[in-house]
Design a protein around this motif. Structure first.
Motif, PDB file in Angstrom:
ATOM      1  N   THR A 176       0.834  -1.208   0.000  1.00 49.41           N
ATOM      2  CA  THR A 176       0.000   0.000   0.000  1.00 49.41           C
ATOM      3  C   THR A 176       0.871   1.260   0.000  1.00 49.41           C
ATOM      4  O   THR A 176       0.494   2.261  -0.596  1.00 49.41           O
ATOM      5  CB  THR A 176      -0.919   0.035   1.244  1.00 49.41           C
ATOM      6  OG1 THR A 176      -0.201  -0.495   2.355  1.00 49.41           O
ATOM      7  CG2 THR A 176      -2.178  -0.762   1.043  1.00 49.41           C
ATOM      8  N   GLY A 219       1.741   1.876  -3.520  1.00 46.44           N
ATOM      9  CA  GLY A 219       0.602   1.465  -4.340  1.00 46.44           C
ATOM     10  C   GLY A 219       0.260   2.348  -5.530  1.00 46.44           C
ATOM     11  O   GLY A 219      -0.459   1.919  -6.432  1.00 46.44           O
ATOM     12  N   THR A 220       0.743   3.600  -5.544  1.00 48.37           N
ATOM     13  CA  THR A 220       0.486   4.485  -6.690  1.00 48.37           C
ATOM     14  C   THR A 220       1.772   5.262  -6.986  1.00 48.37           C
ATOM     15  O   THR A 220       2.703   5.266  -6.167  1.00 48.37           O
ATOM     16  CB  THR A 220      -0.605   5.539  -6.345  1.00 48.37           C
ATOM     17  OG1 THR A 220      -0.123   6.328  -5.239  1.00 48.37           O
ATOM     18  CG2 THR A 220      -1.927   4.911  -5.968  1.00 48.37           C
ATOM     19  N   GLN A 273       2.144   8.421  -6.937  1.00 48.64           N
ATOM     20  CA  GLN A 273       2.301   9.456  -5.909  1.00 48.64           C
ATOM     21  C   GLN A 273       2.897   8.872  -4.624  1.00 48.64           C
ATOM     22  O   GLN A 273       3.773   9.477  -4.013  1.00 48.64           O
ATOM     23  CB  GLN A 273       0.936  10.109  -5.623  1.00 48.64           C
ATOM     24  CG  GLN A 273       1.012  11.288  -4.661  1.00 48.64           C
ATOM     25  CD  GLN A 273       2.020  12.365  -5.113  1.00 48.64           C
ATOM     26  OE1 GLN A 273       2.003  12.801  -6.263  1.00 48.64           O
ATOM     27  NE2 GLN A 273       2.931  12.757  -4.216  1.00 48.64           N
ATOM     28  N   ARG A 274       2.450   7.678  -4.266  1.00 47.83           N
ATOM     29  CA  ARG A 274       2.995   7.066  -3.036  1.00 47.83           C
ATOM     30  C   ARG A 274       4.474   6.720  -3.206  1.00 47.83           C
ATOM     31  O   ARG A 274       5.250   6.838  -2.255  1.00 47.83           O
ATOM     32  CB  ARG A 274       2.189   5.819  -2.670  1.00 47.83           C
ATOM     33  CG  ARG A 274       0.780   6.185  -2.262  1.00 47.83           C
ATOM     34  CD  ARG A 274       0.288   5.361  -1.103  1.00 47.83           C
ATOM     35  NE  ARG A 274      -0.928   5.956  -0.599  1.00 47.83           N
ATOM     36  CZ  ARG A 274      -1.998   5.258  -0.257  1.00 47.83           C
ATOM     37  NH1 ARG A 274      -1.993   3.941  -0.363  1.00 47.83           N
ATOM     38  NH2 ARG A 274      -3.048   5.875   0.219  1.00 47.83           N
ATOM     39  N   MET A 321       3.707  -3.374  -5.827  1.00 46.67           N
ATOM     40  CA  MET A 321       2.618  -2.400  -5.683  1.00 46.67           C
ATOM     41  C   MET A 321       1.336  -3.169  -5.330  1.00 46.67           C
ATOM     42  O   MET A 321       1.115  -4.273  -5.829  1.00 46.67           O
ATOM     43  CB  MET A 321       2.416  -1.617  -6.988  1.00 46.67           C
ATOM     44  CG  MET A 321       3.586  -0.704  -7.315  1.00 46.67           C
ATOM     45  SD  MET A 321       3.374   0.159  -8.894  1.00 46.67           S
ATOM     46  CE  MET A 321       2.293   1.511  -8.432  1.00 46.67           C
ATOM     47  N   LYS A 371      -1.857  -0.784 -16.823  1.00 44.00           N
ATOM     48  CA  LYS A 371      -1.880  -0.076 -15.538  1.00 44.00           C
ATOM     49  C   LYS A 371      -0.476   0.438 -15.210  1.00 44.00           C
ATOM     50  O   LYS A 371      -0.280   1.590 -14.805  1.00 44.00           O
ATOM     51  CB  LYS A 371      -2.366  -1.057 -14.455  1.00 44.00           C
ATOM     52  CG  LYS A 371      -2.887  -0.396 -13.217  1.00 44.00           C
ATOM     53  CD  LYS A 371      -3.818  -1.347 -12.473  1.00 44.00           C
ATOM     54  CE  LYS A 371      -3.331  -1.642 -11.094  1.00 44.00           C
ATOM     55  NZ  LYS A 371      -4.122  -2.639 -10.393  1.00 44.00           N
ATOM     56  N   TYR A 372       0.522  -0.408 -15.429  1.00 44.08           N
ATOM     57  CA  TYR A 372       1.903   0.003 -15.144  1.00 44.08           C
ATOM     58  C   TYR A 372       2.364   1.112 -16.094  1.00 44.08           C
ATOM     59  O   TYR A 372       3.115   2.005 -15.689  1.00 44.08           O
ATOM     60  CB  TYR A 372       2.852  -1.199 -15.174  1.00 44.08           C
ATOM     61  CG  TYR A 372       2.922  -1.850 -13.804  1.00 44.08           C
ATOM     62  CD1 TYR A 372       3.760  -1.337 -12.827  1.00 44.08           C
ATOM     63  CD2 TYR A 372       2.119  -2.931 -13.473  1.00 44.08           C
ATOM     64  CE1 TYR A 372       3.810  -1.889 -11.552  1.00 44.08           C
ATOM     65  CE2 TYR A 372       2.160  -3.497 -12.211  1.00 44.08           C
ATOM     66  CZ  TYR A 372       3.011  -2.971 -11.251  1.00 44.08           C
ATOM     67  OH  TYR A 372       3.052  -3.512  -9.987  1.00 44.08           O
ATOM     68  N   ARG A 411       0.565   3.457 -17.190  1.00 45.68           N
ATOM     69  CA  ARG A 411       0.015   4.711 -16.644  1.00 45.68           C
ATOM     70  C   ARG A 411       0.825   5.165 -15.427  1.00 45.68           C
ATOM     71  O   ARG A 411       1.107   6.357 -15.260  1.00 45.68           O
ATOM     72  CB  ARG A 411      -1.466   4.532 -16.280  1.00 45.68           C
ATOM     73  CG  ARG A 411      -2.364   4.403 -17.513  1.00 45.68           C
ATOM     74  CD  ARG A 411      -3.835   4.574 -17.162  1.00 45.68           C
ATOM     75  NE  ARG A 411      -4.346   3.502 -16.308  1.00 45.68           N
ATOM     76  CZ  ARG A 411      -4.790   2.315 -16.744  1.00 45.68           C
ATOM     77  NH1 ARG A 411      -4.771   2.041 -18.048  1.00 45.68           N
ATOM     78  NH2 ARG A 411      -5.255   1.410 -15.908  1.00 45.68           N
ATOM     79  N   HIS A 412       1.224   4.200 -14.584  1.00 48.87           N
ATOM     80  CA  HIS A 412       2.059   4.553 -13.423  1.00 48.87           C
ATOM     81  C   HIS A 412       3.360   5.217 -13.886  1.00 48.87           C
ATOM     82  O   HIS A 412       3.811   6.205 -13.307  1.00 48.87           O
ATOM     83  CB  HIS A 412       2.431   3.308 -12.611  1.00 48.87           C
ATOM     84  CG  HIS A 412       1.294   2.675 -11.866  1.00 48.87           C
ATOM     85  ND1 HIS A 412       0.355   3.416 -11.190  1.00 48.87           N
ATOM     86  CD2 HIS A 412       0.973   1.373 -11.648  1.00 48.87           C
ATOM     87  CE1 HIS A 412      -0.510   2.582 -10.605  1.00 48.87           C
ATOM     88  NE2 HIS A 412      -0.159   1.349 -10.878  1.00 48.87           N
ATOM     89  N   GLU A 432       2.950   8.779 -14.947  1.00 47.66           N
ATOM     90  CA  GLU A 432       2.722   9.686 -13.819  1.00 47.66           C
ATOM     91  C   GLU A 432       3.979   9.861 -12.960  1.00 47.66           C
ATOM     92  O   GLU A 432       4.207  10.922 -12.379  1.00 47.66           O
ATOM     93  CB  GLU A 432       1.592   9.093 -12.958  1.00 47.66           C
ATOM     94  CG  GLU A 432       0.837  10.127 -12.156  1.00 47.66           C
ATOM     95  CD  GLU A 432      -0.156   9.474 -11.218  1.00 47.66           C
ATOM     96  OE1 GLU A 432      -0.796   8.462 -11.593  1.00 47.66           O
ATOM     97  OE2 GLU A 432      -0.271   9.977 -10.076  1.00 47.66           O
ATOM     98  N   SER A 486       8.515  -3.128  -8.898  1.00 49.53           N
ATOM     99  CA  SER A 486       8.379  -1.971  -7.991  1.00 49.53           C
ATOM    100  C   SER A 486       9.749  -1.401  -7.610  1.00 49.53           C
ATOM    101  O   SER A 486       9.930  -0.189  -7.540  1.00 49.53           O
ATOM    102  CB  SER A 486       7.588  -2.357  -6.729  1.00 49.53           C
ATOM    103  OG  SER A 486       8.277  -3.318  -5.969  1.00 49.53           O
TER     104      SER A 486
END
Ligand code: ADP
Ligand code: ASP
Ligand code: MG
Length: 439
Positions: free
Chosen positions: A9, A12-13, A15-16, A37, A69-70, A72-73, A76, A122
């Motif tokens: 967690t 997990g994103t 931002q995190r 993640m 999904k990755y 997009r991560h 960002e 990760s």
């Protein structure tokens, strides 16, 4: 040097990941252990299930979704085109490898390879992000030093030697990033330390380098005095003894994996539980010291089955308990709680895989009854027997709840009570009110 572990967690994103990067770049050199993640390991398990069932199309669909999904991560996380590109290349190489296992025979060996990619991705993402920020971070591959022996136990001598060699090789780094959970087995194959095993990695690495502290960062401010998911008002416990933490970790306070306690306790390295979302909160310090004369926390474990064996043959006989235990042992089923009287014995188990065979064997020795859907409530603190009043308080808090078993005196740190699962919420709330909230 400290070892810091951040759970799924906490990374997990995008931002995190940035928040964790800020936390770990305080100028102090450290080893940072990361989980995959959040959700990734579950998805990798799902992919493996499709492949076991010989459904590569199903697997590929999930793989493609996870890859997007990755992507997009990555977009960002990095701000420069150069690092966005590098990030995409990292993701692509991992997903190409995952896809390569959809083609041939699928066994446990391939499943373990697939599962290892969560942590490999990760950590690679974090390392690249730190480099984009100008931090001299080094990515260590846990597969170079985390190794298990023939009994599937970590090999501390090997781990220490190989980890030290890696640290020497990359001396002068600002930070070392490595994967939790993954390891090699005694054949040198990729394996893992079981679900939730990243905490164990952190503890083993802490012991290997004789760390000054092991920090487990999660999304809650330390070990709470009751389950925050069930009970209204809970507070973090500032200090726990390793034995108290072990009881709590085993009995459902999920914040710390139970396996992580032993290496740290043995090496006498304090473990601090901290909150990534609130980094200045004091959290919980677990060490070989205890705060005397207090009850510290309550935890509960569901899906417990109680078995009672009553036999007149037990009366004044010896060897009866041994026979009972041998039956459980022969089915590799461990017993959690035990209570005895002169004519009977009650035990609890959480693994009911061989329940029918166990019951059949037990019936040779007496009358057997079973209670399912039970719950162990575990009260932890300085419960040394000469301290008076604590047992009475606990039992008093549960006075209107049917209690099936009570176990006290097994250690200096706990009282366990077995109740119905359906009474759990009420029991935990009443214990909190009585023991911690002064009601
Ligand atoms: P991470 O992603 O950090 O690895 P885990 O999945 O290992 O997180 O679990 C940590 C979670 O356990 C916390 O977020 C919290 O919700 C939960 N938890 C369960 N019982 C307790 C307790 N007694 N004290 C604190 N947290 C608890
Ligand atoms: N990623 C692994 C899991 O989800 C290990 C861990 O996070 O501790 O079980
Ligand atoms: Mg975890």
């Amino acid at each position: 040097m400290k070892v810091l572990k951040f759970g799924g967690t906490s990374v997990g994103t995008a931002q995190r990941i940035k928040d964790v990067a800020k936390l770990i770049t305080d100028g102090e050199c450290k080893i940072v252990v990361l989980s995959a993640m959040s959700g990734t390991t579950n998805t990798l398990v799902e992919i493996s299930d499709y492949l076991y069932k010989k459904n590569p199309d199903g697997a590929n669909e999930v793989i493609n979704k996870l890859e997007s999904k990755y992507e997009r991560h990555i977009d960002e996380l990095y701000s420069t085109p150069e690092f966005k590109q590098k990030g995409l290349e990292v993701i692509k190489s991992h997903f190409d490898e995952i896809r390569s296992y959809t083609k041939d025979l699928f066994t446990l060996y391939e499943e373990r390879l697939i599962l290892s990619h969560g942590e490999l991705i990760s950590t690679a993402m974090m390392n690249l992000y730190l480099q984009e920020q100008g931090v001299k971070s080094v990515l260590l591959n846990a597969l170079d030093f985390m190794r298990m022996d023939k009994n599937a136990e970590p090999d501390p001598v090997y781990i220490k030697e190989k980890l030290m060699a890696q640290l020497d090789l990359h001396a002068g780094a600002d930070l070392y990033i490595t994967q939790g959970f993954i390891c090699r087995n005694s054949y040198g194959e990729v394996d893992n330390l079981q679900r939730g095993g990243s905490d164990y990695t952190a503890s083993l690495l802490g012991a290997a380098i004789n760390a000054e502290e092991i920090q487990i960062w999660t999304d809650i401010d330390g070990m709470h005095n009751n389950d925050p998911r069930v009970v209204d008002k809970t507070d973090p416990v500032p200090m726990l003894h390793f034995e108290e933490a072990a009881e709590l970790a085993y009995f459902g306070a999920k914040i710390l994996h139970p396996t992580c306690i032993q290496p740290a306790k043995y090496a006498n390295i304090p473990v601090r539980l901290l909150n990534t979302m609130e980094p200045t909160a004091p959290g919980t310090l677990i060490s070989n010291k205890t705060k005397r004369d207090t009850i510290k926390a309550v935890a509960a474990k569901d899906n417990i089955t109680a078995i009672k064996i009553k036999s007149s043959r037990m009366l004044l006989a010896y060897g009866f308990l041994r026979k009972v235990f041998e039956i459980f042992e022969s089915y590799q089923t461990s017993i959690d709680m035990i209570c005895t009287s002169e004519v009977g014995v009650s035990v609890t188990i959480d693994n009911t895989k061989h329940l029918n065979e166990i019951l059949e064997d037990l019936r040779k020795y007496g009358t057997v009854t079973v209670d399912r859907d039970m719950c162990i409530v575990c009260i932890v603190g300085d419960l040394e027997w000469e301290n008076i009043g604590f047992e009475a308080l606990a039992v008093d808090a549960l006075q209107d709840i049917p209690v099936r078993m009570i176990s006290y005196g097994g250690s200096n740190y706990n009282i366990s009570l077995l109740i119905r699962q359906s009474d759990k919420k009420r029991a935990l709330q009443q214990l909190s009110d009585k023991l911690f909230n002064g009601k």
